[in-house]
Every structure is written in C-alpha cells, then in structure tokens.
Design a protein around this motif. Sequence first.
Motif, PDB file in Angstrom:
ATOM      1  N   ALA A 474       0.842  -1.201   0.000  1.00  0.00           N
ATOM      2  CA  ALA A 474       0.000   0.000   0.000  1.00  0.00           C
ATOM      3  C   ALA A 474       0.879   1.253   0.000  1.00  0.00           C
ATOM      4  CB  ALA A 474      -0.922  -0.011   1.204  1.00  0.00           C
ATOM      5  N   SER A 475       0.244   2.423  -0.140  1.00  0.00           N
ATOM      6  CA  SER A 475       0.996   3.686  -0.109  1.00  0.00           C
ATOM      7  C   SER A 475       0.079   4.816   0.327  1.00  0.00           C
ATOM      8  CB  SER A 475       1.587   3.999  -1.492  1.00  0.00           C
ATOM      9  OG  SER A 475       0.555   4.169  -2.458  1.00  0.00           O
ATOM     10  N   LEU A 476       0.688   5.914   0.788  1.00  0.00           N
ATOM     11  CA  LEU A 476      -0.074   7.121   1.137  1.00  0.00           C
ATOM     12  C   LEU A 476       0.811   8.343   0.893  1.00  0.00           C
ATOM     13  CD1 LEU A 476       1.082   8.300   4.064  1.00  0.00           C
ATOM     14  CD2 LEU A 476      -0.297   6.453   4.982  1.00  0.00           C
ATOM     15  N   GLY A 477       0.171   9.500   0.886  1.00  0.00           N
ATOM     16  CA  GLY A 477       0.891  10.751   0.671  1.00  0.00           C
ATOM     17  C   GLY A 477      -0.050  11.828   0.165  1.00  0.00           C
ATOM     18  N   ASN A 478       0.493  12.890  -0.282  1.00  0.00           N
ATOM     19  CA  ASN A 478      -0.175  13.941  -1.036  1.00  0.00           C
ATOM     20  C   ASN A 478       0.624  15.223  -0.997  1.00  0.00           C
ATOM     21  OD1 ASN A 478      -2.011  14.759  -2.872  1.00  0.00           O
ATOM     22  ND2 ASN A 478      -3.645  15.228  -1.446  1.00  0.00           N
ATOM     23  N   PHE A 479       0.251  16.184  -0.059  1.00  0.00           N
ATOM     24  CA  PHE A 479       0.587  17.569  -0.356  1.00  0.00           C
ATOM     25  C   PHE A 479       0.663  18.375   0.934  1.00  0.00           C
ATOM     26  CE2 PHE A 479      -1.053  21.758  -2.162  1.00  0.00           C
ATOM     27  CZ  PHE A 479       0.031  21.995  -2.978  1.00  0.00           C
ATOM     28  N   VAL A 480       1.666  19.238   1.042  1.00  0.00           N
ATOM     29  CA  VAL A 480       1.765  20.243   2.102  1.00  0.00           C
ATOM     30  C   VAL A 480       1.759  21.607   1.406  1.00  0.00           C
ATOM     31  CG1 VAL A 480       3.148  21.188   3.970  1.00  0.00           C
ATOM     32  CG2 VAL A 480       3.025  18.696   3.632  1.00  0.00           C
ATOM     33  N   TRP A 481       0.864  22.475   1.853  1.00  0.00           N
ATOM     34  CA  TRP A 481       0.729  23.762   1.142  1.00  0.00           C
ATOM     35  C   TRP A 481       0.681  24.945   2.099  1.00  0.00           C
ATOM     36  CZ3 TRP A 481      -3.563  21.468   3.018  1.00  0.00           C
ATOM     37  CH2 TRP A 481      -4.640  22.242   3.398  1.00  0.00           C
ATOM     38  N   VAL A 482       0.892  26.124   1.499  1.00  0.00           N
ATOM     39  CA  VAL A 482       0.800  27.381   2.247  1.00  0.00           C
ATOM     40  C   VAL A 482      -0.657  27.824   2.202  1.00  0.00           C
ATOM     41  CG1 VAL A 482       1.543  29.784   2.444  1.00  0.00           C
ATOM     42  CG2 VAL A 482       3.159  28.033   1.657  1.00  0.00           C
ATOM     43  N   ALA A 524       4.966  18.045  -2.529  1.00  0.00           N
ATOM     44  CA  ALA A 524       4.527  16.652  -2.585  1.00  0.00           C
ATOM     45  C   ALA A 524       5.380  15.752  -1.677  1.00  0.00           C
ATOM     46  CB  ALA A 524       4.573  16.151  -4.017  1.00  0.00           C
ATOM     47  N   TYR A 525       4.775  14.671  -1.206  1.00  0.00           N
ATOM     48  CA  TYR A 525       5.485  13.630  -0.453  1.00  0.00           C
ATOM     49  C   TYR A 525       4.714  12.328  -0.650  1.00  0.00           C
ATOM     50  CZ  TYR A 525       1.901  12.973   3.064  1.00  0.00           C
ATOM     51  OH  TYR A 525       0.723  12.642   3.675  1.00  0.00           O
ATOM     52  N   SER A 526       5.375  11.212  -0.368  1.00  0.00           N
ATOM     53  CA  SER A 526       4.678   9.919  -0.405  1.00  0.00           C
ATOM     54  C   SER A 526       5.475   8.871   0.361  1.00  0.00           C
ATOM     55  CB  SER A 526       4.443   9.452  -1.847  1.00  0.00           C
ATOM     56  OG  SER A 526       5.679   9.132  -2.469  1.00  0.00           O
ATOM     57  N   PHE A 527       4.758   7.863   0.883  1.00  0.00           N
ATOM     58  CA  PHE A 527       5.343   6.651   1.467  1.00  0.00           C
ATOM     59  C   PHE A 527       4.784   5.468   0.680  1.00  0.00           C
ATOM     60  CE2 PHE A 527       5.336   9.625   5.082  1.00  0.00           C
ATOM     61  CZ  PHE A 527       6.679   9.574   5.437  1.00  0.00           C
ATOM     62  N   THR A 528       5.667   4.670   0.085  1.00  0.00           N
ATOM     63  CA  THR A 528       5.227   3.558  -0.760  1.00  0.00           C
ATOM     64  C   THR A 528       5.742   2.227  -0.198  1.00  0.00           C
ATOM     65  OG1 THR A 528       7.169   3.770  -2.179  1.00  0.00           O
ATOM     66  CG2 THR A 528       5.203   5.029  -2.806  1.00  0.00           C
ATOM     67  N   GLY A 529       5.247   1.131  -0.781  1.00  0.00           N
ATOM     68  CA  GLY A 529       5.690  -0.207  -0.375  1.00  0.00           C
ATOM     69  C   GLY A 529       5.311  -0.561   1.042  1.00  0.00           C
ATOM     70  N   THR A 583      -3.892   2.924  -2.235  1.00  0.00           N
ATOM     71  CA  THR A 583      -3.105   4.157  -2.229  1.00  0.00           C
ATOM     72  C   THR A 583      -4.005   5.285  -1.752  1.00  0.00           C
ATOM     73  OG1 THR A 583      -1.652   3.460  -4.032  1.00  0.00           O
ATOM     74  CG2 THR A 583      -1.838   5.827  -3.623  1.00  0.00           C
ATOM     75  N   ASP A 584      -3.624   5.918  -0.643  1.00  0.00           N
ATOM     76  CA  ASP A 584      -4.406   7.030  -0.083  1.00  0.00           C
ATOM     77  C   ASP A 584      -3.601   8.316  -0.269  1.00  0.00           C
ATOM     78  OD1 ASP A 584      -5.842   8.868   1.352  1.00  0.00           O
ATOM     79  OD2 ASP A 584      -6.167   7.557   3.088  1.00  0.00           O
ATOM     80  N   ASN A 585      -3.983   9.080  -1.295  1.00  0.00           N
ATOM     81  CA  ASN A 585      -3.299  10.350  -1.574  1.00  0.00           C
ATOM     82  C   ASN A 585      -4.166  11.523  -1.163  1.00  0.00           C
ATOM     83  OD1 ASN A 585      -0.841   9.436  -2.508  1.00  0.00           O
ATOM     84  ND2 ASN A 585      -1.547   9.228  -4.629  1.00  0.00           N
ATOM     85  N   THR A 586      -4.674  11.448   0.088  1.00  0.00           N
ATOM     86  CA  THR A 586      -5.502  12.555   0.621  1.00  0.00           C
ATOM     87  C   THR A 586      -4.933  13.116   1.915  1.00  0.00           C
ATOM     88  OG1 THR A 586      -6.927  11.129   1.968  1.00  0.00           O
ATOM     89  CG2 THR A 586      -7.525  11.406  -0.356  1.00  0.00           C
ATOM     90  N   ILE A 587      -3.731  12.723   2.278  1.00  0.00           N
ATOM     91  CA  ILE A 587      -3.201  13.090   3.597  1.00  0.00           C
ATOM     92  C   ILE A 587      -2.354  14.359   3.433  1.00  0.00           C
ATOM     93  CG2 ILE A 587      -2.026  12.269   5.638  1.00  0.00           C
ATOM     94  CD1 ILE A 587      -4.525  10.652   4.743  1.00  0.00           C
ATOM     95  N   ASP A 588      -2.971  15.512   3.777  1.00  0.00           N
ATOM     96  CA  ASP A 588      -2.381  16.833   3.511  1.00  0.00           C
ATOM     97  C   ASP A 588      -2.162  17.595   4.810  1.00  0.00           C
ATOM     98  OD1 ASP A 588      -2.921  16.281   0.727  1.00  0.00           O
ATOM     99  OD2 ASP A 588      -5.016  16.774   1.175  1.00  0.00           O
ATOM    100  N   ALA A 589      -1.420  18.703   4.689  1.00  0.00           N
ATOM    101  CA  ALA A 589      -1.220  19.618   5.818  1.00  0.00           C
ATOM    102  C   ALA A 589      -1.092  21.040   5.294  1.00  0.00           C
ATOM    103  CB  ALA A 589       0.009  19.232   6.621  1.00  0.00           C
ATOM    104  N   GLY A 590      -1.849  21.964   5.922  1.00  0.00           N
ATOM    105  CA  GLY A 590      -1.777  23.377   5.551  1.00  0.00           C
ATOM    106  C   GLY A 590      -1.070  24.189   6.612  1.00  0.00           C
ATOM    107  N   TYR A 591      -0.251  25.143   6.176  1.00  0.00           N
ATOM    108  CA  TYR A 591       0.476  26.028   7.093  1.00  0.00           C
ATOM    109  C   TYR A 591       0.317  27.472   6.615  1.00  0.00           C
ATOM    110  CZ  TYR A 591       2.761  21.887   8.973  1.00  0.00           C
ATOM    111  OH  TYR A 591       3.004  20.691   9.560  1.00  0.00           O
TER     112      TYR A 591
END
Length: 702
Positions: A474-482, A524-529, A583-591
């Motif tokens: 499996a994998s997860l990730g997505n996006f950190v934005w301003v 962008a970032y991701s963790f795979t495998g 694959t869960d590409n919805t894990i984000d963080a806003g700053y």
Amino acid sequence: MKLFNMEIPSFVRQLRSTNAARLSSRKAAHRRPELPATFESLESRALLTLLGVGTSLPQLSYTHASTASTSYNAATDAFVIDSDALSIRPVGAGTTKILADPVLGRTFDIRIQVDDSGNLIGGVAGDDLLVTGQVTIGGNLYAGILLTGEIADFGFLNVGNGSKGADNYDFRFTPTGGALASLYPGGASIAVTTISEFSTFDGSFAKNFTGKSKGTMGLDAGLGDYVWEDTNANGFQDVGELGVPGVTVTLTDGGKDGRINGVGDKTVTKRTAADGSYQFSKLVPGVEYQVTFSNLPSGYVFTAQNADSNGFDTIDSDANPANGKTQIVKLLAGEFNASLDAGIYKPASLGNFVWVDTNGNGIQDGGEPGLDGVTVNLLDSNMVQVPGKTTVTSGGGAYSFTGLVPGDYIVQFVTPGGYVQTAQNVPNDGTNQDGNTDSDAGTLGKTAVITLSSGETDNTIDAGFKVEFIPLPASLGNFVWVDTNANGIQDGGEPGLDGVTVNLLDSNMVQIPGATTVTAGGGAYSFTGLVPGDYIVQFVTPGGYVQTAQNVPNDGTNQDGNTDSDAGILGKTEVITLNSGETDNTIDAGYKLDSIPLPASLGNFVWNDANANGQQDGGELGISGVTVNLLDAGNSVVGTTTTDANGAYAFTGLAPGTYSVQFVTPGGYTRTVGNTGDDDTDSDAVAGVTGSYTLISGQTNN
C-alpha cells in the motif's frame, strides 16, 4: 545313523503314530502330559509336548549275538527284537558294558504289534520295552529291571528288499519304570534305532521275516518351532500373531563329519503345519544343524533377526533376512531346541492425495483439483526422517510410500509456496467421520502417528492447501501547502510548501524505522511499499509557520478529504487504515505564515482542603499524583499531567489560545466548593473542570 531325521525321496519311508483307540488304559497313563504354554500365541502348538526335555541323558547300545534277532509273525502281527549283548555310554564318559543281573540276567526286548500294512497297532500285555541287567554309573549300581517303556511310534525303511540286506526300523517309547528311569526326565520319549542285518524283509508285513539286530537306544534329539506373521514387525511373537502354514523348512545336517561345511552335508525338507509349526525329531546329538526357511507366501519378507540381541530367544526370529538361514546349532542327547523361529511380514504402504482446498473447508469437495509438486516426507514416530523416504506429488496430487516395515509413522507435507494449510481432521469434534476426504496435516504439516500392520495399505493420508492471500503493498501521501487565507482548505493559487519533514508512525505513534521524507516538487510527499495496516502521519511544522485548522469543515463530515488539512496536535493525523494494494493520496497539511508567538503556560496547585471551605488555608498540604487534563476550546483533552509531591502541576509550551483544566478526583477524596472567596486561593474547579482561560503569546497563568 540318522534314519529318523532323513526323508529320502528314493525310498518309501513309512511312519505311523500310535492308534490311540488301541492303547490300553495302562499305556495311556504313561503318556507324557502336555506342558503349559509359556507364551499365549503358542498355546495350540503340539510341539510344546517336547519342551523341557533334559540334556544329560545316557545312551545304550545293543549288538547282535547268536541270540540277537529281529522277527515278525504276520499271523499274530508280533514284531520282536531280542538281544543280550548290551552296553551303556553315560554322557561325558566312555562305554560301560551292562552285565547280567544275578536274578534277571541281561535282556533287551522289544515286543509290539504291526498290521499287514506296516501300521503300528500298539503294544502287548506287559512292557513293550524291557531292559534288565546291572551296571555301575557314576559310582551308583543300577540292577534288576533297568528300563521299561510303552510304544509310541514305529517306522521302517526297506533297504535290503528281501536279499539278506540291512533294513532299518525306528521305535519311540515312553519310559514307564526301571532303575535307570531316574536318569530320564519324566515323560521324555526314548528312541531306538535298529539295523536288521541279513534281513528277509522285502517291504511287506503280510508275511514273516527275520534278521540279526543291532542299534542304539537313548533319548533322541530334535528341533523346531514356528513361522509366524509378525504383524508389527518388531521381531517378537506377540499375543494374537498367528502362524503361517506352508512355508518350506529345510534342515541341513553336518553329514558324516558332523560339520556343516559343504562336504557331505545332508538336507531334509518339510512345510510348516496349519498353525505355522514345524518339527524335526530323532536327530543325532553333537551334529551341526541349520534351518533354512524359504518359499514364503507371496509378497512376504523376513522380520528382523535376533531382536533384543537374543534376550528373548524363544520368541524372536532367528532367520537371517538375507537368506532365511538360522544360526548353526548342536543338540545334546534328549534336547529339543524349540527356539528356531522365523517371523515374516508383508511390507505395508500409505499415501493418497494432496489437493487445492478451494473453499478452505478442510474437505475434498467435488471439483477441487489435486496439487502436484508438493514434497512429502515420511518420519518415524520420533519425527525423525526415514532414510530415502521423500517423494513429490504428481499425476494430480497423488503420492505413496511403499515397501514399508510395519510400525508407526508420521507423514509430513511441506507447504508449497503461495499456499497455506487448511484445517486438520474436519469435523474437528473427535469423530473424524470421513477420514478419506479430510486433511490430516497439522502443525508443521505433520500428521498424527499412523500405525501400519503387516500387509496394510492406508490410502487415507491427505493434505489440503488453499491459495495464500499475499497482500499487495500500500501507499499514502499527497501535499503540504501554504494556506494563505488560513481557512484550512486548499484554495486555488495556494502554493505547495517544500522542505517540510514528514514522519510515518504506527498506530501506537511509534516512528517506523526509515519512514521519514521531506516534501519536494511543490509540496509533494509519499510513502510507498507499505504493509497494509494502520498508520499515523506526522508533519513537522517548519520554522515561521503555524498549522491551520484540521479537517475543515470540523463538523465530523470532512466532506472534502482531499483538499483539507489532516494535521492535528503536534502535526499528527488521525489513524489511517490501508488495505491491500490501497493508495491514499488525501493526507495533507496546511500552514500559514506566523509571527512566531511565544509559548504560554498555566498551572498551580491541588490541595487537601481540610476544612472544606474552598480556600487554601495555612497548613493545608498539596496532594500528589492527582491526574490533571488540559482541554482545548472544544473540550477535547490536549494534554495530561499529574501533581508532584507538593501538589503542584503545570502545562508549558502551549500555543496561545483558550483552554480549561480538568481535575480527576483521587480515590478517597471528594471535591470542595469552587469559586468562593479570594480567586488566588480558592478552588477553580466546578464539577472537576475549571472555566475557560485564554492565553496570549508568552502568558503564564498560575
């Protein structure tokens, strides 16, 4: 002379047993009683009557003189041998002549009745065997009637064919008395061998004949015992194991030189009786003998020889498995060696089927195919590999082990790659009602112990395997934005934020080794495998920024999970569950940019309000170990601590904001009244929770 033990094909040898109906009651009284069995499986064997015969016995000899004769009267059926020239050779000593007794003289008489066909009718009134005289043996004088006996068996061999040759006659007597009777064990049979020289016998008892007699008298020797099916192949005659009829038994003797050396050796052959017994009697003491067992029933082989190193020689097997031969033995006078046995067994087998248990129910259902290529090992009952007994399923999952020595075995099925075992012994209620369609493979693929008997084939030993579920990574990730407008939503035109450290934690918030990355390429970032399971993502707030709101809208719906910020307290998300291949590409963080406010703190004191007035009076001490929770504006617990030895507590390093404090009442205490009197010294908790306190940058509220 070995007349009694040789069955010579070129001559007709006739041996007739005593007709029991014609024996007088006196003779029947002298029959030897049958000895008790020493082993249950031998009970019915007639040769038991020969066990226990002593070995230190004298032999007598007689020779023809002017009065020594053989005669037969066809009219009266009387067969008579007379002699008065006697000698005796005690065991281990030289020959001593028997002298005439002063009263009875010196006599050797045999008087029996034989019919016209050569069949033994029986004895005569009085003694059938009579020996008189006197002789000194071992310093003891024996005199008068030396030995009497009753006829038991009679046999003859016509050699001269009426041409004045030397014919042979055999007699077996049961001793009934006499001075020498004490030298013969009670009930032991006495053998007499006679050579009738100058014989007029031509093979017919329908007419008279005569001859000159000489021969020997003494306890004959013999050997024999038993061929049995060793059903468990342990080399011993166990209770319930039955004899095997029809096995060829060949006796080899040492010939003239008495030694089995290939020079003049002689053989005689018999077959085992219906109960598996065999017997060679009337053998010559001191001569070497060897028994060979052959022509076993189809498919049978010999069991182990001399099990337990001859510790139980009367019930073990003496046949060499390679050639069926026993050890060479010598017999003493009167000895019957009843220990030369042969155990045989039919090799056993087991096997059956390895199949793909498609539905995993542990039962071979219709349409479930066999599974080829599975390694199957045969182990002994101690779980040690039986040498050379490994096979591989083929031809639709079949396997077998053949040519097995009966005994206890375990089958081990080696689980093939991509499969797992299904349940053992279904139904697993102790009944195992359908042993031929269930799976027998248990822990490490091993079955229970399987006991095989002689000739048994057990084709019920199966193993079921189902295709193993191998989860996809499996994998997860997505996006950190301003989050420029700090609304917690990824709005159009808000840029990604590179250089943010992101850690992957397990569900216990422990860092997964090596699972750390940094955002790049526009945030962008991701963790795979990843192994499917539960995870938490932790975003490390970069310098000069602060997190914006988590899970907007914060009403429990989180309707747009792909554009909100998932980072909560200390930058950690909620638990994320990943399934196989997901694959869960919805894990984000806003700053958002921040002026970096100073951390705030709050705290004070929990005390024992001895007079319960709600005020900290002089002398009232703090309470240690009280649990204190820090709540945010939404009344969620965001921190927990306990009071120290003096009752003090503090929450430090707090982000400016609104908080309240919850005190957990310790055991044995009750809360006092809150918010009464001086605010600096009163209790601020009402129902265990304070009011709300808003902390600004750098503020400490104690």
